[in-house]
Enzyme design. Structure first.
Site, PDB file in Angstrom:
ATOM      1  N   LYS A  66       0.838  -1.554   0.007  1.00  8.90           N
ATOM      2  CA  LYS A  66      -0.025   0.173   0.291  1.00  8.90           C
ATOM      3  C   LYS A  66       0.950   0.979   0.060  1.00  8.90           C
ATOM      4  O   LYS A  66       0.107   2.021  -0.885  1.00  8.90           O
ATOM      5  CB  LYS A  66      -0.452   0.134   1.379  1.00  8.90           C
ATOM      6  CG  LYS A  66      -1.716  -1.115   1.042  1.00  8.90           C
ATOM      7  CD  LYS A  66      -3.152  -0.609   1.992  1.00  8.90           C
ATOM      8  CE  LYS A  66      -4.160  -2.244   1.819  1.00  8.90           C
ATOM      9  NZ  LYS A  66      -5.317  -1.628   3.105  1.00  8.90           N
ATOM     10  N   ASP A 102     -10.145   2.774   2.587  1.00  7.60           N
ATOM     11  CA  ASP A 102     -10.069   2.752   3.430  1.00  7.60           C
ATOM     12  C   ASP A 102     -10.900   3.810   5.023  1.00  7.60           C
ATOM     13  O   ASP A 102     -11.738   3.137   5.408  1.00  7.60           O
ATOM     14  CB  ASP A 102      -8.573   2.202   4.388  1.00  7.60           C
ATOM     15  CG  ASP A 102      -8.584   0.874   3.821  1.00  7.60           C
ATOM     16  OD1 ASP A 102      -9.027   0.219   2.807  1.00  7.60           O
ATOM     17  OD2 ASP A 102      -6.937   0.475   3.914  1.00  7.60           O
TER      18      ASP A 102
END
Ligand code: ATR
Length: 271
Positions: A66, A102
């Site tokens: 990520k 997220d």
């Protein structure tokens, strides 16, 4: 033309994203595929170079890539910059565009699972990993007045808090229980309570009975933390919805339809 997207990570076998996006592709009758791609760190840059040329519209990104993909992208949204990491990439005009959904997925899950909850009291967040960073940023955006972080490795919580203003503070891991009084929200972002991991031992005795308790662990769906919270009357929201909601912007960008998060989808992903 058949549209292509996928998820890259190492390992990737456990990812539920192919099932989730596959369900939406079938439901909306879209001519497309969403595939899991096992990509090692050494191959990451080459893979991102090649995927658009193979016809991919974009990919989701999971552990451990990520942060790396954020640095490889040409553009990034503010919310990806705030976290310094991306979970959603789109390929267009010869460039990689990074987003981080997220935190928004976490908030959308709270909104759907606990519509009456208000962001007007302090929160306590357990954990200081990648997931915690996005969640803290999203909670501050929402107006939560104060966030206290507790993490086994306190230095990591200090580093995380230093990236925000003085609304975010830190308590030692073994003092978290004593700081539950007056909280409107308790969030577990650690892996404690996940199948195969140690149990979450935190006592909830000091937590107000109307505080919302949520866990980003969703295997099992009802973690011991959520069960204990429910038994003492606290509202709870499980972690599956965060996974489902974080997937919405990517699907919309790659396949052109904003998909629904509903019980059908939950069943499909759990089956
Ligand atoms: P992610 O990026 O998905 O959040 P991570 O960065 O590995 O994953 O973070 C995992 C979190 O679970 C961390 O807060 C970690 O605490 P440390 O920073 O001390 O490692 C926490 N965690 C994992 N195992 C734990 C355990 N046995 N006890 C307490 N905390 C634990």
């Amino acid at each position: 033309m058949t549209r292509l997207a996928g998820v890259i990570g190492d390992p990737i076998g456990h990812s539920r994203s192919p099932r989730l996006h596959g369900h939406w592709l079938r439901r909306y009758g879209i001519d497309g595929h969403y595939v899991p791609l096992h990509v090692r760190a050494d191959d990451l840059a080459r893979t991102l170079d090649l995927l658009p040329r193979l016809g991919f519209a974009g990919v989701n990104v999971t552990i451990p890539h990520k942060e790396a993909v954020f640095h490889l992208a040409e553009t990034a949204t503010d919310r990806a910059r705030a976290v310094g990491a991306a979970n959603t990439l789109s390929f267009s005009d010869g460039a990689i565009h990074a987003d981080n959904t997220d935190g928004a997925g976490f908030v959308a899950n709270l909104r759907q699972g606990a519509p009456g909850w208000a962001a007007d009291r302090p929160a306590l967040v357990l954990g200081a990993g990648g997931a915690a960073r996005g969640i803290v940023a999203a909670l501050l955006d929402l107006g939560v007045p104060e966030i206290t972080l507790a993490n086994r490795t306190e230095a990591r919580a200090q580093t995380l808090a230093a990236g925000f203003d003085d609304r975010v503070g830190v308590v030692p891991w073994d003092r978290a229980e004593a700081r539950l009084g007056g909280r409107g929200l308790l969030v577990n972002t650690t892996s404690l309570g996940m199948a195969g991991q140690p149990r979450m031992a935190l006592s909830l005795d000091a937590l107000p009975h109307d505080a919302l308790v949520t866990d980003i662990v969703y295997t099992p769906l009802r973690t011991a933390l959520l069960t204990r919270a429910e038994l003492r009357g606290n509202p709870t929201v499980d972690g599956l919805g965060m996974l489902l909601h974080q997937a919405v912007p990517g699907f919309a960008a790659w396949f052109g339809v904003t998909p629904e998060v509903d019980d059908d989808l939950r069943r499909a992903v759990l089956s």
